[in-house]
Design an enzyme around this catalytic site. Sequence first.
Site, PDB file in Angstrom:
ATOM      1  N   HIS A 165      -7.362  20.395  18.280  1.00 23.03           N
ATOM      2  CA  HIS A 165      -6.906  19.067  18.705  1.00 23.03           C
ATOM      3  C   HIS A 165      -5.528  19.212  19.353  1.00 23.03           C
ATOM      4  O   HIS A 165      -4.735  20.067  18.952  1.00 23.03           O
ATOM      5  CB  HIS A 165      -6.835  18.129  17.487  1.00 23.03           C
ATOM      6  CG  HIS A 165      -6.629  16.701  17.892  1.00 23.03           C
ATOM      7  ND1 HIS A 165      -5.384  16.212  18.206  1.00 23.03           N
ATOM      8  CD2 HIS A 165      -7.501  15.677  18.067  1.00 23.03           C
ATOM      9  CE1 HIS A 165      -5.509  14.928  18.553  1.00 23.03           C
ATOM     10  NE2 HIS A 165      -6.791  14.586  18.466  1.00 23.03           N
ATOM     11  N   GLU A 197     -10.203  15.512  25.657  1.00 27.03           N
ATOM     12  CA  GLU A 197      -9.180  14.517  25.316  1.00 27.03           C
ATOM     13  C   GLU A 197      -7.939  14.782  26.173  1.00 27.03           C
ATOM     14  O   GLU A 197      -7.103  15.626  25.815  1.00 27.03           O
ATOM     15  CB  GLU A 197      -8.794  14.625  23.839  1.00 27.03           C
ATOM     16  CG  GLU A 197      -9.901  14.253  22.890  1.00 27.03           C
ATOM     17  CD  GLU A 197      -9.371  13.756  21.545  1.00 27.03           C
ATOM     18  OE1 GLU A 197      -9.852  12.718  21.084  1.00 27.03           O
ATOM     19  OE2 GLU A 197      -8.474  14.404  20.970  1.00 27.03           O
TER      20      GLU A 197
HETATM   21  P1  13P Z   1      -6.790   7.577  20.132  1.00 28.06           P
HETATM   22  O1  13P Z   1      -8.192   7.054  20.142  1.00 28.06           O
HETATM   23  O2  13P Z   1      -5.887   6.883  19.167  1.00 28.06           O
HETATM   24  O3  13P Z   1      -6.223   7.647  21.528  1.00 28.06           O
HETATM   25  O4  13P Z   1      -6.857   9.099  19.616  1.00 28.06           O
HETATM   26  C1  13P Z   1      -7.684   9.980  20.261  1.00 28.06           C
HETATM   27  C2  13P Z   1      -7.720  11.222  19.453  1.00 28.06           C
HETATM   28  O5  13P Z   1      -6.753  11.958  19.426  1.00 28.06           O
HETATM   29  C3  13P Z   1      -8.942  11.495  18.673  1.00 28.06           C
HETATM   30  O6  13P Z   1      -8.971  12.808  18.247  1.00 28.06           O
END
Ligand code: 13P
Length: 255
Positions: A93, A165
């Site tokens: 992550h 992400e």
């Molecule tokens: P948000 O949905 O708060 O932007 O977070 C995304 C995230 O980091 C999920 O792993």
Amino acid sequence: MKTYIVGNWKMNFTVGESSIYLHKLLKRIKPAKGMQIVVAPSPVALQPLSLQTDRKKIRISAQNCWGRDFGAYTGETAIAQLKGIVDYCIIGHSERRHIFGETDKMTKEKVAACIRNGITPILCIGETESERTFGETADVLRDQIVAGLSDVSKEDLKKVIIAYEPVWAISSVKGAKLASPDDIAQSVELIRKYLKSTYGKEAEEIPILFGGSVNPSNAGAYLTIPGVNGLLIGGASLIADQFNDIIEVAKRVRA
Ligand code: 13P
């Protein structure tokens, strides 16, 4: 391919709060064919929630693990210790990479440890705001995929999930912006291209999730982007009603 709706609770909720949340969600959720709902609580809540959950409705994921199965690694948890407790583990992550200095080597070892222990890794990749500004998105995504999957064989590839992400779209990042469906479509296409060029046809079976400020109002638009097989949700997953609304949106979109 299944649609994955994954809630990453990050470092939130006590064990008791996690349990109440799960109880609420289990009562509300109606299992839908072809949909996999997953929640990723804090490490302390993993075991109690794994005993509490109905795995036909909700599966449990860890948020991190270490890349070795046992040994002198104070403070770490081996994925081997979470066998039978979790079905998934989030790996790499952006918060691990950027706050805790997790390297590509660690990420690669963690992905391999998950596969060795029969746990599905959810490998997170994504560029930062400055990498995007300097036109480095494609290189960053390629490097993170190549590094993260370098110990994964062609046969094991179907055991992996990728989560795209973009760091600049994560709600807790200062000045976060919403990613447009076009931005996401472009990156998802690149990711699929890299996977295909390394692994061939097998790469078509890897689910690619999107994460970054997903909420009940934008979830439908994100889920209809070609090549997006699910969502990884942070902030909105902390409110049971919102998470459930996103699940309902997903059901409608996929019906
Ligand atoms: P948000 O949905 O708060 O932007 O977070 C995304 C995230 O980091 C999920 O792993």
